[in-house]
Design a protein around this motif. Structure first.
Motif, PDB file in Angstrom:
ATOM      1  N   LEU A  62       0.667  -1.083  -0.122  1.00 42.49           N
ATOM      2  CA  LEU A  62      -0.033   0.021   0.069  1.00 42.49           C
ATOM      3  C   LEU A  62       0.867   1.313   0.132  1.00 42.49           C
ATOM      4  O   LEU A  62       0.762   2.246  -0.680  1.00 42.49           O
ATOM      5  CB  LEU A  62      -1.037  -0.023   1.301  1.00 42.49           C
ATOM      6  CG  LEU A  62      -2.242  -0.953   1.209  1.00 42.49           C
ATOM      7  CD1 LEU A  62      -2.648  -1.173   2.385  1.00 42.49           C
ATOM      8  CD2 LEU A  62      -3.062  -0.600   0.101  1.00 42.49           C
ATOM      9  N   ALA A  63       1.918   1.182   0.873  1.00 41.21           N
ATOM     10  CA  ALA A  63       2.751   2.327   0.909  1.00 41.21           C
ATOM     11  C   ALA A  63       3.637   2.678  -0.514  1.00 41.21           C
ATOM     12  O   ALA A  63       3.552   3.766  -1.051  1.00 41.21           O
ATOM     13  CB  ALA A  63       3.804   2.035   1.912  1.00 41.21           C
ATOM     14  N   ASP A  64       3.742   1.612  -1.025  1.00 44.27           N
ATOM     15  CA  ASP A  64       4.461   1.739  -2.558  1.00 44.27           C
ATOM     16  C   ASP A  64       3.360   2.294  -3.494  1.00 44.27           C
ATOM     17  O   ASP A  64       3.770   3.061  -4.534  1.00 44.27           O
ATOM     18  CB  ASP A  64       4.943   0.446  -3.049  1.00 44.27           C
ATOM     19  CG  ASP A  64       5.554   0.534  -4.291  1.00 44.27           C
ATOM     20  OD1 ASP A  64       6.759   1.124  -4.462  1.00 44.27           O
ATOM     21  OD2 ASP A  64       5.111  -0.107  -5.202  1.00 44.27           O
ATOM     22  N   THR A  65       2.031   1.888  -3.348  1.00 43.67           N
ATOM     23  CA  THR A  65       1.221   2.425  -4.194  1.00 43.67           C
ATOM     24  C   THR A  65       1.033   3.916  -4.060  1.00 43.67           C
ATOM     25  O   THR A  65       0.815   4.794  -5.074  1.00 43.67           O
ATOM     26  CB  THR A  65      -0.225   1.852  -4.024  1.00 43.67           C
ATOM     27  OG1 THR A  65      -0.164   0.521  -4.278  1.00 43.67           O
ATOM     28  CG2 THR A  65      -1.518   2.323  -4.633  1.00 43.67           C
ATOM     29  N   PHE A  66       0.773   4.455  -2.908  1.00 41.77           N
ATOM     30  CA  PHE A  66       0.475   5.751  -2.562  1.00 41.77           C
ATOM     31  C   PHE A  66       1.879   6.485  -2.803  1.00 41.77           C
ATOM     32  O   PHE A  66       1.722   7.888  -3.380  1.00 41.77           O
ATOM     33  CB  PHE A  66       0.222   6.052  -1.098  1.00 41.77           C
ATOM     34  CG  PHE A  66      -1.198   5.993  -0.927  1.00 41.77           C
ATOM     35  CD1 PHE A  66      -2.128   6.419  -1.485  1.00 41.77           C
ATOM     36  CD2 PHE A  66      -1.608   4.627  -0.086  1.00 41.77           C
ATOM     37  CE1 PHE A  66      -3.683   6.187  -1.263  1.00 41.77           C
ATOM     38  CE2 PHE A  66      -2.826   4.217  -0.114  1.00 41.77           C
ATOM     39  CZ  PHE A  66      -3.940   5.079  -0.565  1.00 41.77           C
ATOM     40  N   THR A  67       3.086   6.221  -2.581  1.00 46.24           N
ATOM     41  CA  THR A  67       4.325   6.701  -3.069  1.00 46.24           C
ATOM     42  C   THR A  67       4.265   7.139  -4.464  1.00 46.24           C
ATOM     43  O   THR A  67       4.803   8.148  -4.793  1.00 46.24           O
ATOM     44  CB  THR A  67       5.644   5.788  -2.325  1.00 46.24           C
ATOM     45  OG1 THR A  67       5.411   5.594  -1.050  1.00 46.24           O
ATOM     46  CG2 THR A  67       6.748   6.565  -2.588  1.00 46.24           C
ATOM     47  N   THR A  91      -7.038   7.823   5.826  1.00 42.69           N
ATOM     48  CA  THR A  91      -8.433   7.706   5.753  1.00 42.69           C
ATOM     49  C   THR A  91      -8.914   6.670   4.615  1.00 42.69           C
ATOM     50  O   THR A  91      -9.559   5.874   4.910  1.00 42.69           O
ATOM     51  CB  THR A  91      -9.026   8.985   5.198  1.00 42.69           C
ATOM     52  OG1 THR A  91      -8.937   9.894   6.381  1.00 42.69           O
ATOM     53  CG2 THR A  91     -10.677   8.877   5.044  1.00 42.69           C
ATOM     54  N   VAL A  92      -8.195   6.641   3.610  1.00 39.63           N
ATOM     55  CA  VAL A  92      -8.445   5.670   2.376  1.00 39.63           C
ATOM     56  C   VAL A  92      -8.263   4.211   2.958  1.00 39.63           C
ATOM     57  O   VAL A  92      -8.820   3.237   2.659  1.00 39.63           O
ATOM     58  CB  VAL A  92      -7.575   6.152   1.294  1.00 39.63           C
ATOM     59  CG1 VAL A  92      -7.648   4.929   0.076  1.00 39.63           C
ATOM     60  CG2 VAL A  92      -7.908   7.291   0.596  1.00 39.63           C
ATOM     61  N   VAL A  93      -6.912   3.928   3.707  1.00 35.27           N
ATOM     62  CA  VAL A  93      -6.506   2.725   3.771  1.00 35.27           C
ATOM     63  C   VAL A  93      -7.670   2.164   5.087  1.00 35.27           C
ATOM     64  O   VAL A  93      -8.224   0.992   4.851  1.00 35.27           O
ATOM     65  CB  VAL A  93      -5.312   2.684   4.459  1.00 35.27           C
ATOM     66  CG1 VAL A  93      -4.767   1.169   5.166  1.00 35.27           C
ATOM     67  CG2 VAL A  93      -4.087   2.992   3.305  1.00 35.27           C
ATOM     68  N   ASP A  94      -8.095   3.149   5.877  1.00 38.52           N
ATOM     69  CA  ASP A  94      -8.913   2.773   7.063  1.00 38.52           C
ATOM     70  C   ASP A  94     -10.217   2.327   6.370  1.00 38.52           C
ATOM     71  O   ASP A  94     -10.886   1.355   6.630  1.00 38.52           O
ATOM     72  CB  ASP A  94      -9.062   3.709   8.037  1.00 38.52           C
ATOM     73  CG  ASP A  94     -10.103   3.319   9.226  1.00 38.52           C
ATOM     74  OD1 ASP A  94      -9.648   2.581  10.047  1.00 38.52           O
ATOM     75  OD2 ASP A  94     -11.288   3.936   9.309  1.00 38.52           O
ATOM     76  N   ALA A  95     -10.874   3.198   5.270  1.00 36.02           N
ATOM     77  CA  ALA A  95     -12.040   2.815   4.887  1.00 36.02           C
ATOM     78  C   ALA A  95     -12.144   1.466   3.927  1.00 36.02           C
ATOM     79  O   ALA A  95     -13.000   0.856   4.143  1.00 36.02           O
ATOM     80  CB  ALA A  95     -12.295   4.037   3.922  1.00 36.02           C
ATOM     81  N   GLU A  96     -10.847   1.328   3.171  1.00 35.48           N
ATOM     82  CA  GLU A  96     -10.921   0.314   2.391  1.00 35.48           C
ATOM     83  C   GLU A  96     -10.769  -1.191   3.270  1.00 35.48           C
ATOM     84  O   GLU A  96     -11.397  -2.214   3.072  1.00 35.48           O
ATOM     85  CB  GLU A  96      -9.778   0.223   1.622  1.00 35.48           C
ATOM     86  CG  GLU A  96      -9.859   1.185   0.306  1.00 35.48           C
ATOM     87  CD  GLU A  96     -11.045   0.661  -0.633  1.00 35.48           C
ATOM     88  OE1 GLU A  96     -11.512  -0.560  -0.638  1.00 35.48           O
ATOM     89  OE2 GLU A  96     -11.436   1.344  -1.680  1.00 35.48           O
ATOM     90  N   VAL A  97     -10.025  -1.152   4.436  1.00 41.44           N
ATOM     91  CA  VAL A  97      -9.889  -2.286   5.224  1.00 41.44           C
ATOM     92  C   VAL A  97     -11.177  -2.498   5.990  1.00 41.44           C
ATOM     93  O   VAL A  97     -11.548  -3.525   6.065  1.00 41.44           O
ATOM     94  CB  VAL A  97      -8.755  -1.989   6.329  1.00 41.44           C
ATOM     95  CG1 VAL A  97      -8.732  -3.341   7.177  1.00 41.44           C
ATOM     96  CG2 VAL A  97      -7.491  -2.075   5.414  1.00 41.44           C
ATOM     97  N   SER A  98     -12.010  -1.371   6.382  1.00 38.97           N
ATOM     98  CA  SER A  98     -13.318  -1.682   6.968  1.00 38.97           C
ATOM     99  C   SER A  98     -14.200  -2.472   6.030  1.00 38.97           C
ATOM    100  O   SER A  98     -15.062  -3.377   6.478  1.00 38.97           O
ATOM    101  CB  SER A  98     -13.717  -0.244   7.526  1.00 38.97           C
ATOM    102  OG  SER A  98     -12.994   0.329   8.543  1.00 38.97           O
ATOM    103  N   MET A  99     -14.241  -1.651   4.958  1.00 38.60           N
ATOM    104  CA  MET A  99     -15.372  -2.312   3.928  1.00 38.60           C
ATOM    105  C   MET A  99     -14.852  -3.762   3.406  1.00 38.60           C
ATOM    106  O   MET A  99     -15.753  -4.742   3.384  1.00 38.60           O
ATOM    107  CB  MET A  99     -15.407  -1.527   2.705  1.00 38.60           C
ATOM    108  CG  MET A  99     -15.885  -0.173   3.142  1.00 38.60           C
ATOM    109  SD  MET A  99     -16.344   0.786   1.576  1.00 38.60           S
ATOM    110  CE  MET A  99     -14.634   1.177   0.878  1.00 38.60           C
TER     111      MET A  99
END
Length: 262
Positions: free
Chosen positions: A186-191, A233-241
């Motif tokens: 995920l970090a690689d994607t956002f970087t 926020t994006v990571v938290d929302a995606e993991v929650s869903m």
């Protein structure tokens, strides 16, 4: 070129290492291009282990930087001069006056100092030498004299709660290893997003060696500050869903009648 650099298994260790075919694939280039870059001394030499050449994350980052600069229209000669400045101890942030903004931490973790007895209180009966060694290997724990230091109060509290609810510590550590793999991806994607769409002009300006104007430094700093909570926020929302979807799937599987006996 000798065939000692063909693809193969990674060398075990703390940092990911690549053979030449693996590195070229990760960087999105051909092996021939990689070897050309090496001949032009745009890429530092690999670590040699007998006849095998091993590359690491630094080599991958260098290749991605070269690709980004080429995409912006720079020549290999100009790129070589810029990379030479990097090797003399000046990174992009230093060259542009943005080192503080780019290197500002994203995490808000507080380390926790523990004695071995205090660690045992968190994980009664689970503080085995094997679990301790694995946690040290993953970097969750470090040593400081006779004490241990956990890198994150939040992760320590979460691990403690999981163990108290019946999850073995060894399983918690194994899950942490897997989560870290996905977190790195995920970090690689956002970087990549930030590098291509926010800092693209930074690389172009860096090639000139001139610092950014103060107004541009302020703009980029403000943009990076705004992106930090957005990414979380994006990571938290995606993991929650994703958890919602997975739980629903589990419930559906429980409702299905068992297969009829043969």
């Amino acid at each position: 070129m000798a065939n000692d650099e063909s693809g193969g298994a990674d060398t075990p260790g703390e940092e990911r290492e690549y053979r030449v075919t693996e590195l070229a694939e990760a960087a999105g280039i051909t092996v021939r291009t990689l070897r050309f870059y090496r001949e032009r001394k745009l890429v530092p030499p690999p670590r040699r282990e007998g006849r095998i050449a091993w590359y690491n994350g630094h080599h991958l980052a260098r290749l991605r930087t070269i690709t980004a600069l080429l995409d912006r229209g720079h020549t290999l000669g100009g790129i070589a001069e810029l990379l030479s400045a990097f090797e003399r101890g000046r990174d992009v942030g230093d060259l542009l006056g943005l080192s503080g903004a780019i290197a500002a931490p994203w995490s808000e973790e507080s380390p926790v100092r523990l004695t071995r007895d205090a660690l045992a209180e968190h994980f009664p009966g689970e503080d085995t030498d094997e679990n301790l060694a694995t946690a040290l290997d993953l970097g969750y724990l470090t040593t400081d004299g006779d004490d241990l230091v956990h890198t994150s109060r939040r992760l320590l509290d979460a691990s403690t709660a999981l163990v108290r609810n019946g999850v073995p510590l060894s399983a918690v550590i194994a899950a942490g290893r897997e989560v870290r793999t996905h977190a790195d991806a995920l970090a690689d994607t956002f970087t990549t997003l930030v590098r291509r769409h926010v800092l693209a002009d930074i690389l172009t300006h860096a090639a000139s060696g001139d610092p950014l104007p103060p107004t541009e430094v302020a703009r980029v700093t403000e943009t990076l500050d705004q992106l930090r909570p957005i990414v979380k926020t994006v990571v938290d929302a995606e993991v929650s869903m994703a958890m919602d979807r997975r739980v629903r799937a589990e419930l559906e599987s429980w409702r299905e009648p068992p297969p009829a006996p043969v």
